[in-house]
Write an enzyme that holds these catalytic residues in place. Structure first.
Site, PDB file in Angstrom:
ATOM      1  N   LYS A  55      55.797  17.437  66.495  1.00  0.00           N
ATOM      2  CA  LYS A  55      54.741  18.393  66.263  1.00  0.00           C
ATOM      3  C   LYS A  55      54.158  18.344  64.895  1.00  0.00           C
ATOM      4  O   LYS A  55      52.834  18.734  65.120  1.00  0.00           O
ATOM      5  CB  LYS A  55      55.786  19.846  66.373  1.00  0.00           C
ATOM      6  CG  LYS A  55      56.194  20.054  67.667  1.00  0.00           C
ATOM      7  CD  LYS A  55      57.408  21.261  67.706  1.00  0.00           C
ATOM      8  CE  LYS A  55      57.886  21.287  69.186  1.00  0.00           C
ATOM      9  NZ  LYS A  55      59.320  21.953  69.147  1.00  0.00           N
ATOM     10  N   GLN A  99      62.463  25.829  65.264  1.00  0.00           N
ATOM     11  CA  GLN A  99      63.080  24.865  66.246  1.00  0.00           C
ATOM     12  C   GLN A  99      64.408  25.298  66.699  1.00  0.00           C
ATOM     13  O   GLN A  99      65.355  25.568  65.988  1.00  0.00           O
ATOM     14  CB  GLN A  99      63.204  23.575  65.655  1.00  0.00           C
ATOM     15  CG  GLN A  99      63.736  22.568  66.691  1.00  0.00           C
ATOM     16  CD  GLN A  99      62.504  22.074  67.738  1.00  0.00           C
ATOM     17  OE1 GLN A  99      61.450  22.164  67.307  1.00  0.00           O
ATOM     18  NE2 GLN A  99      63.058  22.044  69.060  1.00  0.00           N
ATOM     19  N   ASP A 122      55.081  30.130  69.910  1.00  0.00           N
ATOM     20  CA  ASP A 122      56.036  29.463  70.912  1.00  0.00           C
ATOM     21  C   ASP A 122      56.110  30.336  71.785  1.00  0.00           C
ATOM     22  O   ASP A 122      56.635  30.471  73.048  1.00  0.00           O
ATOM     23  CB  ASP A 122      57.473  29.445  70.324  1.00  0.00           C
ATOM     24  CG  ASP A 122      57.973  27.918  70.562  1.00  0.00           C
ATOM     25  OD1 ASP A 122      57.215  27.301  71.309  1.00  0.00           O
ATOM     26  OD2 ASP A 122      59.087  27.808  69.970  1.00  0.00           O
TER      27      ASP A 122
END
Ligand code: NAP
Length: 290
Positions: A55, A99, A122
């Site tokens: 990422k 994460q 997200d």
């Protein structure tokens, strides 16, 4: 019937190129300031570390500023919450990604809820998912919006289509179904208690499999000419396989995604797009997404 195999890598590359151009335009309009993505990794899980590295690399490639926050595995809830609060308050940070999974002593869902909804790239906070269900604008989760992007890129008509989604997770199945509904598809959601999965799937003009069971979807489940999107990523000794028996399904489908090389590459591309969208909305003082 000839099938079109969707090239997820190529679609993701186009999305990334668009984001790169958008980032340049953003920087030109904001005295060189670039959108920023803060990633937060707690612990040393090797797979998570690879995802974060990918990422961050993807950010650098499109000109998004990366803020790579690493915390020890033994970090307390308060320590992680402090990093999230700092990123929420930092104007250089447009988007925040925690994460998952976090180490077992932490509650990942509770930590995610601390992310400012305007920076929730997200799309996993209850507010982002609630806004999706309400049909309000906002940041959409990355893999589900990648599924829609692939369908659009392939020219699949969603309006009025019979769409079947297998899987009802908050991460994939539910948001995919909401996005399809928002595009006026007639959506059926299937799960482990669905009585006749094969017969339900056989009605689908658009079939999305997000299950986690290797090759669950057989060729005879596919309506001739259907669009088949396989979100599944199952690691077998022989390699990565999807939830769809690709070879058999490709005999009947009109368009189909392979695994790997279908949905997989879209997730990071959509994360980059969300980060640019969040930066743009915040620079325009768009309070609707808050
Ligand atoms: P999940 O949370 O485990 O959810 C799986 C869903 O499938 C559940 O709703 C479950 O039903 C349903 N299910 C399980 N077995 C079934 C069966 N035999 N028949 C019908 N439904 C069944 O998984 P997830 O996080 O949504 O992920 C699904 C797959 O997508 C996984 O392979 C994952 O690796 C992959 N994935 C890929 C990406 C990507 O490409 N970037 C991103 C995320 C996930 P119940 O609700 O009844 O238990």
């Amino acid at each position: 019937m000839s099938v079109t195999i969707i090239d997820g890598k190529a679609v993701a590359a186009r999305v990334r190129a668009d984001v790169k151009a958008g980032v340049e335009a953003f920087a030109a309009a904001h005295a060189g300031r670039r959108p920023g993505l803060a990633t937060i990794l707690v612990g040393e899980d090797p797979a998570s570390a690879v995802y974060i590295a990918n990422k961050q690399k993807a950010c650098a490639e499109v000109g998004i500023e990366g803020f790579d926050n690493r915390l020890a595995a033994a970090s307390t809830f308060e320590e992680v919450a402090t990093v999230i609060a700092r990123a929420n308050a930092d104007p250089a940070v447009s988007g925040i990604l925690l994460q998952l999974p976090v180490p077992a002593h932490l509650d990942g869902a509770e930590l995610v809820e601390l992310i400012d909804v305007a920076k929730d790239v997200d799309g996993l906070t209850a507010r982002s998912l609630g806004r999706l269900a309400q049909g309000q604008p906002g940041l959409r989760s990355c893999t589900p919006s990648g599924v829609i992007e692939l369908l659009d890129d392939a020219g699949v008509e969603l309006e009025g289509a019979e769409a079947v989604v297998i899987g009802r997770s908050m991460l994939v199945g539910k948001p995919v179904a909401q996005l399809l509904l928002a595009r006026n598809a007639t959506v059926t959601m299937c799960h482990s208690r669905t009585r006749d999965l094969a017969a339900t799937c056989a009605r689908a003009d658009v079939l999305v499999a997000a299950v986690g069971v290797p090759r669950l979807v057989g060729g005879d489940w596919i309506k001739p000419g259907a669009a088949v999107i396989d979100v599944g990523m199952n690691r077998l000794e022989t390699g990565l396989v999807g939830d769809v028996d690709f070879d058999a399904a490709a005999e009947r489908a009109g368009v189909i995604t392979p695994v790997p090389g279908g949905v997989g590459p879209m997730t990071v591309a959509m994360l980059l797009r969300n980060t640019l969208s969040a930066a743009t909305a915040s620079s325009q003082g768009d309070r609707r997404s808050r």
